[in-house]
Design a protein around this motif. Structure first.
Motif, PDB file in Angstrom:
ATOM      1  N   LEU A 138       0.834  -1.203   0.000  1.00 45.61           N
ATOM      2  CA  LEU A 138       0.000   0.000   0.000  1.00 45.61           C
ATOM      3  C   LEU A 138       0.861   1.242   0.000  1.00 45.61           C
ATOM      4  O   LEU A 138       0.547   2.235  -0.631  1.00 45.61           O
ATOM      5  CB  LEU A 138      -0.905   0.011   1.230  1.00 45.61           C
ATOM      6  N   TYR A 139       1.928   1.188   0.762  1.00 49.53           N
ATOM      7  CA  TYR A 139       2.919   2.267   0.733  1.00 49.53           C
ATOM      8  C   TYR A 139       4.231   1.736   1.281  1.00 49.53           C
ATOM      9  O   TYR A 139       4.279   0.701   1.936  1.00 49.53           O
ATOM     10  CB  TYR A 139       2.444   3.509   1.505  1.00 49.53           C
ATOM     11  N   GLN A 140       5.299   2.481   0.969  1.00 51.38           N
ATOM     12  CA  GLN A 140       6.637   2.108   1.428  1.00 51.38           C
ATOM     13  C   GLN A 140       7.142   3.183   2.383  1.00 51.38           C
ATOM     14  O   GLN A 140       6.713   4.332   2.292  1.00 51.38           O
ATOM     15  CB  GLN A 140       7.607   2.051   0.230  1.00 51.38           C
ATOM     16  N   GLN A 159       6.006  -3.076   8.185  1.00 55.17           N
ATOM     17  CA  GLN A 159       7.450  -3.293   8.339  1.00 55.17           C
ATOM     18  C   GLN A 159       8.084  -1.940   8.574  1.00 55.17           C
ATOM     19  O   GLN A 159       7.773  -0.993   7.858  1.00 55.17           O
ATOM     20  CB  GLN A 159       8.042  -3.872   7.043  1.00 55.17           C
ATOM     21  N   ILE A 160       8.974  -1.859   9.566  1.00 57.52           N
ATOM     22  CA  ILE A 160       9.740  -0.628   9.696  1.00 57.52           C
ATOM     23  C   ILE A 160      11.145  -0.874   9.169  1.00 57.52           C
ATOM     24  O   ILE A 160      11.590  -2.013   9.077  1.00 57.52           O
ATOM     25  CB  ILE A 160       9.780  -0.098  11.151  1.00 57.52           C
ATOM     26  N   GLY A 161      11.837   0.209   8.828  1.00 59.85           N
ATOM     27  CA  GLY A 161      13.168   0.088   8.246  1.00 59.85           C
ATOM     28  C   GLY A 161      13.093   0.047   6.732  1.00 59.85           C
ATOM     29  O   GLY A 161      12.012   0.060   6.146  1.00 59.85           O
ATOM     30  N   ARG A 162      14.277   0.029   6.083  1.00 63.12           N
ATOM     31  CA  ARG A 162      14.340   0.072   4.625  1.00 63.12           C
ATOM     32  C   ARG A 162      15.177  -1.075   4.078  1.00 63.12           C
ATOM     33  O   ARG A 162      16.003  -1.633   4.781  1.00 63.12           O
ATOM     34  CB  ARG A 162      15.023   1.372   4.174  1.00 63.12           C
ATOM     35  N   ASP A 163      14.974  -1.358   2.824  1.00 66.31           N
ATOM     36  CA  ASP A 163      15.764  -2.329   2.067  1.00 66.31           C
ATOM     37  C   ASP A 163      15.857  -3.659   2.811  1.00 66.31           C
ATOM     38  O   ASP A 163      14.856  -4.231   3.171  1.00 66.31           O
ATOM     39  CB  ASP A 163      17.160  -1.752   1.735  1.00 66.31           C
ATOM     40  N   GLU A 164      17.122  -4.098   3.051  1.00 67.51           N
ATOM     41  CA  GLU A 164      17.294  -5.401   3.703  1.00 67.51           C
ATOM     42  C   GLU A 164      17.033  -5.316   5.201  1.00 67.51           C
ATOM     43  O   GLU A 164      16.813  -6.324   5.849  1.00 67.51           O
ATOM     44  CB  GLU A 164      18.727  -5.914   3.466  1.00 67.51           C
ATOM     45  N   ARG A 165      17.138  -4.107   5.740  1.00 67.33           N
ATOM     46  CA  ARG A 165      17.096  -3.973   7.200  1.00 67.33           C
ATOM     47  C   ARG A 165      15.690  -3.623   7.682  1.00 67.33           C
ATOM     48  O   ARG A 165      15.459  -2.574   8.253  1.00 67.33           O
ATOM     49  CB  ARG A 165      18.086  -2.897   7.640  1.00 67.33           C
ATOM     50  N   THR A 166      14.759  -4.522   7.433  1.00 63.33           N
ATOM     51  CA  THR A 166      13.399  -4.255   7.892  1.00 63.33           C
ATOM     52  C   THR A 166      13.043  -5.212   9.022  1.00 63.33           C
ATOM     53  O   THR A 166      13.637  -6.276   9.162  1.00 63.33           O
ATOM     54  CB  THR A 166      12.375  -4.473   6.770  1.00 63.33           C
ATOM     55  N   SER A 167      12.086  -4.800   9.840  1.00 67.21           N
ATOM     56  CA  SER A 167      11.577  -5.732  10.846  1.00 67.21           C
ATOM     57  C   SER A 167      10.065  -5.545  10.956  1.00 67.21           C
ATOM     58  O   SER A 167       9.546  -4.450  10.762  1.00 67.21           O
ATOM     59  CB  SER A 167      12.261  -5.495  12.193  1.00 67.21           C
ATOM     60  N   ARG A 191       6.117   8.397   5.183  1.00 65.73           N
ATOM     61  CA  ARG A 191       5.789   7.173   5.937  1.00 65.73           C
ATOM     62  C   ARG A 191       7.024   6.672   6.677  1.00 65.73           C
ATOM     63  O   ARG A 191       8.120   6.677   6.110  1.00 65.73           O
ATOM     64  CB  ARG A 191       5.344   6.069   4.976  1.00 65.73           C
ATOM     65  N   ILE A 192       6.831   6.196   7.905  1.00 67.52           N
ATOM     66  CA  ILE A 192       7.965   5.611   8.617  1.00 67.52           C
ATOM     67  C   ILE A 192       7.930   4.076   8.531  1.00 67.52           C
ATOM     68  O   ILE A 192       8.873   3.409   8.896  1.00 67.52           O
ATOM     69  CB  ILE A 192       8.000   6.041  10.100  1.00 67.52           C
ATOM     70  N   ALA A 193       6.830   3.536   8.053  1.00 64.52           N
ATOM     71  CA  ALA A 193       6.742   2.081   7.906  1.00 64.52           C
ATOM     72  C   ALA A 193       6.213   1.787   6.508  1.00 64.52           C
ATOM     73  O   ALA A 193       5.693   2.669   5.831  1.00 64.52           O
ATOM     74  CB  ALA A 193       5.796   1.500   8.960  1.00 64.52           C
ATOM     75  N   SER A 194       6.361   0.548   6.067  1.00 62.73           N
ATOM     76  CA  SER A 194       5.698   0.168   4.830  1.00 62.73           C
ATOM     77  C   SER A 194       4.555  -0.792   5.175  1.00 62.73           C
ATOM     78  O   SER A 194       4.617  -1.517   6.164  1.00 62.73           O
ATOM     79  CB  SER A 194       6.676  -0.462   3.847  1.00 62.73           C
ATOM     80  N   ALA A 195       3.508  -0.746   4.345  1.00 65.23           N
ATOM     81  CA  ALA A 195       2.311  -1.557   4.579  1.00 65.23           C
ATOM     82  C   ALA A 195       2.171  -2.552   3.439  1.00 65.23           C
ATOM     83  O   ALA A 195       2.095  -2.169   2.278  1.00 65.23           O
ATOM     84  CB  ALA A 195       1.085  -0.654   4.660  1.00 65.23           C
TER      85      ALA A 195
END
Lengths: 243, 347
Positions: A138-140, A159-167, A191-195
């Protein structure tokens, strides 16, 4: 709104409650409060416990398992233990029969339930219904935060974080849950998280600025919505790493 | 084993020791995973496997009836990680409050088993290292070779102690209690995990106490009353203890209860309810400080508490029908707020 006949009014005596199953297999609870009828979800939002096995005094419904309590008229939690409202259905009584209509996600939602009808319908008019297939986003993180979302059905993961470093930062599965609410704040560049869409999902997308304008025009409703938003934010501040 | 728990509000990661049940692995790391019985019955700790493999340590656990077949659901209190796993819990999960007594694995030995009635025994356990617990909590325990853990509430209250006292009722078909009652078990090894349970009492509660216990449910109430007495709580607040058993010969801890009552005769009232027989004259004669009444414990409590519900916190324990009946009258008739009715559901 689709309306279904559920039962005879006399099937539910004054200050009692009964569970019914619709033709579509959906369970709901009809409660009589001093002669007025209310319909809510039949299963406790906490665990899979039938609310008809609980306690009802004509005003307050209590789940017998962990004593979550709600005001039957509003579906709102009372008593300080329940963590989620009950989904309410619109009820019509005609010719001694009880009919129930399902409500939209905005109306059962954690932010907007109980707002004035006119404000709700203005918000409804702003809402774009979107269907998303599983696996999409929905968004990144980093996207502009212009819109917020109300879940109608399905399951959205954060998910928070970017690229490989998400949790992972939790997920959403209840009709009426609101996410992306940064769009309702004044300082909300990105956005601070991706959905991510985990299951086929239907969401309402609403522009934050336009929604704020609607709420400003009805300060009583706007105040209620802002109080709820403050509560929502406080809950996630208490759990670091959340959306 | 690297374990990730995805909850509705956030995710947690912790290291689960090989063979340790996931519930315990999370709790000992301060992740307040959902549970009630912690011993395979209630189904509260249900989760869904997202990735990895699990080892089911008790495939016959009765709590499995709460699981949806074919959706990867399992009980965290009965499954251990077999490698790195990711699981999903469809609930809000928070970190434990700072300062709580942290649950942990501990080994111990049975110091003594004292028979209190024909089918109830006091079980004294010496732990290999001290475990702090709060009044009202319980430990899950098992003995090697007898499958399935059982939860028992502590009777005593002390900080920094290695001694924990429990009450065990002999249950037909109950593996642990049958083992305990079928021979001299002093010196036997136990594996325990705890403390567990949220029906706890702290003296800063500043409310009058109402304890309603059926049978071996009195155990946790003894700990609560013990702690309250240690803190002279009943100088300021009232205590009402109701203890229900079938007949006079099923009663136990009357000397101890009379001892508590004698220390605070003005404010602590203890009533023994007998459901199946009239009160023998010998009882009031032997225990003049205690009250006695005929009836189910929740009925006796309801009758004697009428008009006495100001500023009350209730603690309930015992057979589920007695607990449910107590909840019903406390909510609907006594109009207690739900947050002032505390119990741990075991079934």
């Amino acid at each position: 709104m689709t309306v279904k006949r559920i039962c005879l009014a006399s099937d539910v005596p004054t200050n009692e409650m009964r569970e019914f199953t619709t033709d579509a297999g959906e369970k709901l609870l009809v409660a009589n409060s001093g002669g007025e009828y209310f319909a809510v979800q039949a299963i406790c939002p906490h665990q899979e416990v039938a609310l008809c096995d609980g306690f009802y005094d004509g005003c307050v419904l209590t789940c017998h398992q962990h004593l979550w309590q709600w005001d039957i008229k509003t579906g709102e939690p009372v008593g300080g233990i329940a963590e989620a409202p009950l989904e309410r259905f619109a009820v019509f009584v005609e010719g001694g029969e009880v009919f129930v209509g399902s409500r939209g996600a905005l109306n059962v939602g954690e932010l907007f339930s109980g707002l004035s009808e006119s404000t709700l319908s203005k918000l409804q008019a702003l809402a774009k219904v979107e269907e998303h297939a599983a696996g999409g986003a929905l968004y990144q993180a980093g996207d502009p935060a212009d819109d917020f979302f109300v879940l109608d059905s399905g399951r959205i993961e954060f998910q928070i974080g970017r690229d490989e470093r998400t949790s992972p930062a939790g997920f959403m599965l209840r009709k009426g849950e609101v996410f992306g609410w940064a769009a309702l704040l004044d300082a909300h560049p990105t956005r601070i998280a991706s959905a991510r869409v985990l299951e086929p999902s239907r969401v309402l997308r609403i522009n934050g600025k336009q929604a704020l304008a609607v709420l400003e025009a009805d300060p009583a409703s706007g105040y209620l919505a802002m109080r709820r938003l403050a509560g929502l934010i406080a809950r996630f501040l208490a759990a670091p790493g959340a959306r | 084993m690297r374990t990730q728990v995805r909850a509705r509000n956030r995710a947690y990661e912790f290291e689960a020791p090989e063979g340790q049940k996931l519930l315990f692995a999370g709790l000992r790391e301060g992740v307040d995973l959902p549970y009630e019985c912690a011993t395979g019955t209630c189904g509260t700790c249900k989760a869904r496997l997202v990735e990895g493999e699990l080892k089911d340590l008790w495939p016959e656990a009765p709590g499995k009836k709460h699981l949806k077949a074919g959706e990867g659901e399992f009980l965290m209190c009965q499954c251990a990680a077999a490698g790195n796993v990711t699981v999903e819990v469809s609930k809000y999960v928070y970190a434990m409050d700072p300062g709580v007594c942290m649950p942990q694995s501990v080994s111990g030995k049975i110091a003594a088993v004292r028979h209190l009635t024909g089918d109830v025994a006091a079980l004294d356990v010496d732990l290999d290292s001290p475990v702090d617990f709060d009044a009202g909590q319980y430990m899950a325990m098992e003995t090697p070779g007898v499958p399935g853990m059982r939860g028992y509430s502590m009777v005593n209250f002390a900080r920094g102690t290695t001694r924990q006292e429990f009450v065990v009722k002999k249950k037909p078909g109950g593996a642990f209690s049958e083992w305990l009652f079928s021979g001299d078990r002093a010196g036997s090894a136990l594996a325990l995990f705890g403390p567990l349970g949220k029906a706890t009492f702290y003296p800063n509660l500043a409310k009058n106490l109402l304890c309603i216990a059926g049978g071996s449910g009195i155990a946790g109430m003894m700990s609560i009353v013990d702690r309250a007495c240690q803190e002279s709580y009943f100088n300021q607040f009232k205590g009402h203890v109701f203890f229900g058993v079938r007949t006079a010969k099923d009663a136990f801890y009357l000397d101890e209860l009379a001892g508590f009552q004698a220390r605070f005769p003005q404010n602590l009232a203890v009533t023994l309810a007998l459901s199946d027989e009239d009160i023998p004259e010998s009882l009031p004669a032997k225990y003049p400080g205690l009250a006695f009444d005929r009836g189910f414990v929740h009925e006796v409590a309801k009758k004697r508490m009428a008009g006495n519900y100001g500023n009350i916190r209730a603690y309930l324990a015992g057979p589920p029908p007695a607990v449910d009946a107590s909840i019903r009258f406390l909510l609907l008739e006594a109009r207690l707020a739900a947050e002032n009715i505390r119990y741990d559901k075991f079934s």
